[in-house]
Each structure stands twice: as structure tokens, then as C-alpha cells.
Scaffold this active site. Structure first.
Site, PDB file in Angstrom:
ATOM      1  CB  ALA A  19     -16.817  -6.687  -6.202  1.00  0.00           C
ATOM      2  CG  ASN A  64     -20.199 -10.447 -13.334  1.00  0.00           C
ATOM      3  OD1 ASN A  64     -20.908 -10.419 -14.329  1.00  0.00           O
ATOM      4  ND2 ASN A  64     -20.005 -11.561 -12.630  1.00  0.00           N
ATOM      5  CG  HIS A 108     -12.159  -6.276  -7.253  1.00  0.00           C
ATOM      6  ND1 HIS A 108     -12.258  -7.328  -8.117  1.00  0.00           N
ATOM      7  CD2 HIS A 108     -12.849  -6.625  -6.153  1.00  0.00           C
ATOM      8  CE1 HIS A 108     -12.994  -8.283  -7.573  1.00  0.00           C
ATOM      9  NE2 HIS A 108     -13.365  -7.880  -6.375  1.00  0.00           N
TER      10      HIS A 108
HETATM   11  N1  LIG Z   1     -20.896  -7.327 -10.495  1.00  0.00           N
HETATM   12  C1  LIG Z   1     -20.138  -7.886  -9.552  1.00  0.00           C
HETATM   13  O1  LIG Z   1     -19.213  -7.247  -9.013  1.00  0.00           O
HETATM   14  C2  LIG Z   1     -20.395  -9.289  -9.120  1.00  0.00           C
HETATM   15  C3  LIG Z   1     -21.312 -10.064  -9.766  1.00  0.00           C
HETATM   16  N2  LIG Z   1     -21.569 -11.345  -9.352  1.00  0.00           N
HETATM   17  C4  LIG Z   1     -22.550 -12.143 -10.109  1.00  0.00           C
HETATM   18  O2  LIG Z   1     -23.579 -12.530  -9.228  1.00  0.00           O
HETATM   19  C5  LIG Z   1     -23.872 -13.911  -9.427  1.00  0.00           C
HETATM   20  C6  LIG Z   1     -24.483 -14.503  -8.185  1.00  0.00           C
HETATM   21  O3  LIG Z   1     -23.525 -14.558  -7.144  1.00  0.00           O
HETATM   22  P1  LIG Z   1     -23.789 -15.452  -5.839  1.00  0.00           P
HETATM   23  O4  LIG Z   1     -25.103 -15.155  -5.237  1.00  0.00           O
HETATM   24  O5  LIG Z   1     -22.581 -15.295  -4.995  1.00  0.00           O
HETATM   25  O6  LIG Z   1     -23.817 -16.912  -6.495  1.00  0.00           O
HETATM   26  P2  LIG Z   1     -24.578 -18.232  -5.995  1.00  0.00           P
HETATM   27  O7  LIG Z   1     -24.013 -19.343  -6.778  1.00  0.00           O
HETATM   28  O8  LIG Z   1     -24.543 -18.304  -4.498  1.00  0.00           O
HETATM   29  O9  LIG Z   1     -26.112 -17.994  -6.438  1.00  0.00           O
HETATM   30  C7  LIG Z   1     -26.562 -18.010  -7.778  1.00  0.00           C
HETATM   31  C8  LIG Z   1     -28.081 -18.169  -7.776  1.00  0.00           C
HETATM   32  O10 LIG Z   1     -28.588 -17.959  -9.089  1.00  0.00           O
HETATM   33  C9  LIG Z   1     -29.562 -18.970  -9.375  1.00  0.00           C
HETATM   34  N3  LIG Z   1     -29.718 -19.103 -10.831  1.00  0.00           N
HETATM   35  C10 LIG Z   1     -28.795 -19.472 -11.757  1.00  0.00           C
HETATM   36  N4  LIG Z   1     -29.344 -19.463 -12.986  1.00  0.00           N
HETATM   37  C11 LIG Z   1     -30.632 -19.066 -12.855  1.00  0.00           C
HETATM   38  C12 LIG Z   1     -31.720 -18.859 -13.755  1.00  0.00           C
HETATM   39  N5  LIG Z   1     -31.588 -19.087 -15.077  1.00  0.00           N
HETATM   40  N6  LIG Z   1     -32.919 -18.440 -13.257  1.00  0.00           N
HETATM   41  C13 LIG Z   1     -33.054 -18.230 -11.935  1.00  0.00           C
HETATM   42  N7  LIG Z   1     -32.087 -18.421 -11.021  1.00  0.00           N
HETATM   43  C14 LIG Z   1     -30.891 -18.846 -11.483  1.00  0.00           C
HETATM   44  C15 LIG Z   1     -29.009 -20.189  -8.686  1.00  0.00           C
HETATM   45  O11 LIG Z   1     -29.983 -21.170  -8.487  1.00  0.00           O
HETATM   46  C16 LIG Z   1     -28.562 -19.548  -7.342  1.00  0.00           C
HETATM   47  O12 LIG Z   1     -29.668 -19.415  -6.478  1.00  0.00           O
HETATM   48  C17 LIG Z   1     -22.525 -14.516  -9.866  1.00  0.00           C
HETATM   49  O13 LIG Z   1     -22.701 -15.679 -10.640  1.00  0.00           O
HETATM   50  C18 LIG Z   1     -21.896 -13.402 -10.679  1.00  0.00           C
HETATM   51  O14 LIG Z   1     -22.215 -13.529 -12.060  1.00  0.00           O
HETATM   52  C19 LIG Z   1     -20.935 -11.865  -8.265  1.00  0.00           C
HETATM   53  C20 LIG Z   1     -20.001 -11.120  -7.592  1.00  0.00           C
HETATM   54  C21 LIG Z   1     -19.620  -9.793  -7.989  1.00  0.00           C
HETATM   55  O1  LIG Z   2     -17.172 -10.479  -6.122  1.00  0.00           O
HETATM   56  C1  LIG Z   2     -16.071 -10.236  -6.620  1.00  0.00           C
HETATM   57  O2  LIG Z   2     -15.034 -10.095  -5.941  1.00  0.00           O
HETATM   58  C2  LIG Z   2     -15.922 -10.027  -8.113  1.00  0.00           C
HETATM   59  C3  LIG Z   2     -16.555 -11.033  -8.959  1.00  0.00           C
HETATM   60  O3  LIG Z   2     -16.826 -12.135  -8.574  1.00  0.00           O
HETATM   61  C4  LIG Z   2     -16.844 -10.622 -10.340  1.00  0.00           C
HETATM   62  O4  LIG Z   2     -16.218  -9.669 -10.829  1.00  0.00           O
HETATM   63  O5  LIG Z   2     -17.707 -11.258 -10.959  1.00  0.00           O
END
Ligand SMILES: NC(=O)C1=CN([C@@H]2O[C@H](COP(=O)(O)OP(=O)(O)OC[C@H]3O[C@@H](n4cnc5c(N)ncnc54)[C@H](O)[C@@H]3O)[C@@H](O)[C@H]2O)C=CC1
Ligand SMILES: O=C([O-])CC(=O)C(=O)O
Length: 262
Positions: free
Chosen positions: A119, A185, A215
Site C-alpha cells: 500500500a 505490513n 501512509h
Molecule cells: N503489504 C501491504 O501493504 C498489505 C498487506 N496486506 C496483507 O494481506 C493480507 C490479506 O489481505 P485481505 O485479502 O484484505 O484479507 P482477507 O481477510 O480478505 O483474506 C485473507 C485470506 O487468507 C486466507 N488464509 C489465512 N490463513 C491462511 C493459510 N494458512 N493458508 C491459506 N489461506 C489462508 C483466508 O482464508 C482468506 O481467504 C492481510 O492479512 C495482510 O497481512 C494487506 C494490506 C496491505
Molecule cells: O492496506 C493498507 O492500507 C496497509 C495495511 O493494511 C498494512 O500495512 O498491512
């Protein structure tokens, strides 16, 4: 032709699958937790598997959209099998034991872990600035109260009753990444690029007046001063996650398949 797999089928995974297809690439397989295969198949309209060995057999490029638990559970197996793995779960790398396991597997099997920018942006400038030396790197993440649901912010603040912006975390990027797996993250991305997990200052804020996820990176060093802010729309299906994070995963995957890369 690159065969693509996705871990998880939540808000980001579904966006990634749709956008890949619009760009002429197609995810062939999704990895879901045991018992969730039918739901994954229905959500993603592709084959579902429940273990990383099966995923590695079917895909040479995998996009991890499953958060820290997904990277910890499946990353070592995939890297050990030689898979190119794009991840958004950068905060998981605050756990040194996990980093050791990922590195050992990658060196053994030839896999590569590609960190999506997520993000935030400006990481290229921060990485270059690191060469000359960085004195201060500060990250501030601000979201509407609903963007912090399910995080330790709920214990620190009464999110439903906030009348003004309040910080619920001040500390190092390592502490933020470990305590806020779904929300810090970006703090980890800034730390990994700049001064590391223990020297990066982090503030996390809930703001009832905010309509976007904001951010901000501030950095000072031999290069001069950097101050970058991104105000990102949240994904409609998950107010915690910014759309740019999902877009960055698609970009990282497309980049892996191109002959000329930026
Ligand atoms: N780097 C960045 O800027 C960002 C990173 N993220 C990361 O991305 C992740 C996912 O975000 P969303 O899709 O919005 O969340 P979400 O909650 O909509 O989806 C998470 C998915 O991961 C699956 N999951 C969880 N543990 C698992 C495992 N051990 N094996 C297989 N599947 C598993 C869940 O069943 C679900 O389908 C967040 O938890 C966060 O850690 C999110 C936003 C920004
Ligand atoms: O998606 C975002 O805005 C940022 C976020 O959740 C993360 O840093 O894990």
C-alpha cells in the site's frame, strides 16, 4: 507460459485473480486451508488445493495473499520447491526464525521471495538513500476506525466512540509488525527498505474523520529529506486493506512475466 497460483481467496486474492485475467494472465490454482476448498473454488472459479506441495506442482509463480499465517505455513515449502513467490505479508519477516526458514529453503531449492511494495510507494528512493546512510525513518499509518477492527487498537481505544484522531501504537516497526499482522505490513516494507525493523519509528492512528488509508514515510539522511504520503482507497470488500496493495501484487506478478522490467 507462466503458471500462476494464489494463496488465499479473500479481498486481495479475488482482486488479483480478476486483474490478472483482465491483463491476459490467468491464475490456475488457489491454495486454501483444509475444509475451505469448496469456498475457494466458488470464490475464485479455479482449481483449489490445500497443501503447498500440490501448489508447487501446479504453479511456478505464486502470489501470497493470505497474510502472515499463509507465508509462515507455505513459504518454506514453496521456496524449497523452486517457486517464485510474491508476498504481501512483509510484516511476517519481523520473525527472525521465519526469515531463517525461508532463506534456507530458498537457497536449497532455488526459489525467490519477491516482496510486493503493497500500500506504499517511494521504496526505491528509500532504498537508494540507505546507500548513503539514513539517520531517521518514521512511518505513520492512519485509517478510519473500521480499518483497525480486529487489531490491538480495539484494546487501546474505544474505536466506536472516537471524536478525534488518536494514536494506538507508538514503537518500533518490529513491534508493530508482530502485533498488527493485518495492518502493519507497510511499516515492515519501510523497515526492510530503510533502517531495519528495530530502528524504524512507527505510529498507528485511528481517525474518525478519515475516509482513506493514509501512509506517510519521513526519512532523513546523507541524501537529504524525504516526505511521502499516499492516501489510498480501501478495497470495497475489506476496509483494512488498501486497493494499492492488491494492485502492487498484480504489478509484481506481471513484472515476473515480462522481458523488460521497471
Ligand atoms: N503489504 C501491504 O501493504 C498489505 C498487506 N496486506 C496483507 O494481506 C493480507 C490479506 O489481505 P485481505 O485479502 O484484505 O484479507 P482477507 O481477510 O480478505 O483474506 C485473507 C485470506 O487468507 C486466507 N488464509 C489465512 N490463513 C491462511 C493459510 N494458512 N493458508 C491459506 N489461506 C489462508 C483466508 O482464508 C482468506 O481467504 C492481510 O492479512 C495482510 O497481512 C494487506 C494490506 C496491505
Ligand atoms: O492496506 C493498507 O492500507 C496497509 C495495511 O493494511 C498494512 O500495512 O498491512
Amino acid at each position: 507460459m507462466t503458471s500462476i497460483g494464489i494463496i488465499g481467496f479473500g479481498a486481495i486474492a479475488q482482486y488479483v485473480a480478476r486483474e490478472l485475467e483482465r491483463g491476459g494472465l490467468r491464475a490456475a490454482v488457489v491454495l486454501a486451508r483444509p475444509g475451505r476448498e469448496d469456498a475457494a473454488r466458488a470464490a475464485m472459479q479455479i482449481e483449489a488445493v490445500t497443501d503447498a506441495d500440490a501448489l508447487a506442482e501446479r504453479a511456478d509463480l505464486v502470489i501470497d495473499c493470505a497474510g502472515h499465517a499463509g507465508l509462515a505455513a507455505h513459504g518454506p515449502t514453496l521456496l524449497g520447491a523452486g517457486t517464485r513467490l510474491v508476498t504481501l505479508s512483509l510484516g511476517a519477516l519481523a520473525d527472525e526464525a521465519l526469515v531463517g526458514a525461508l532463506e534456507a529453503a530458498a537457497r536449497r531449492g532455488g526459489g525467490v521471495l519477491q516482496l510486493a511494495s503493497g500500500a506504499i510507494g517511494a521504496l526505491d528512493a528509500l532504498a537508494a538513500a540507505r546507500v548513503g546512510g539514513l539517520d531517521v525513518v518514521r512511518y505513520t499509518g492512519t485509517k478510519p476506525p473500521r480499518g483497525w477492527a480486529g487489531s490491538p487498537a480495539e484494546e487501546a481505544l474505544d474505536l466506536g466512540a472516537l471524536t478525534q484522531a488518536e494514536a494506538h501504537f507508538t514503537g518500533t516497526a518490529r513491534a508493530a509488525a508482530l502485533a498488527y499482522p493485518k495492518n502493519a505490513n507497510v511499516a515492515a516494507a519501510v523497515a526492510l527498505t530503510g533502517r531495519g525493523f528495530d530502528a524504524t519509528e512507527v505510529r498507528l492512528i485511528a481517525d474518525p474523520a478519515a475516509t482513506q488509508n493514509t501512509h506517510r514515510i519521513e526519512a532523513e539522511g546523507a541524501f537529504g529529506r524525504l516526505d511521502v504520503t499516499i492516501s489510498g482507497h480501501a478495497l470495497p470488500d475489506n476496509p483494512r486493506s488498501s486497493a494499492l496493495a492488491a494492485m502492487s501484487a498484480v504489478h509484481a506478478a506481471r513484472r515476473e512475466t515480462e522481458w523488460m522490467r521497471l
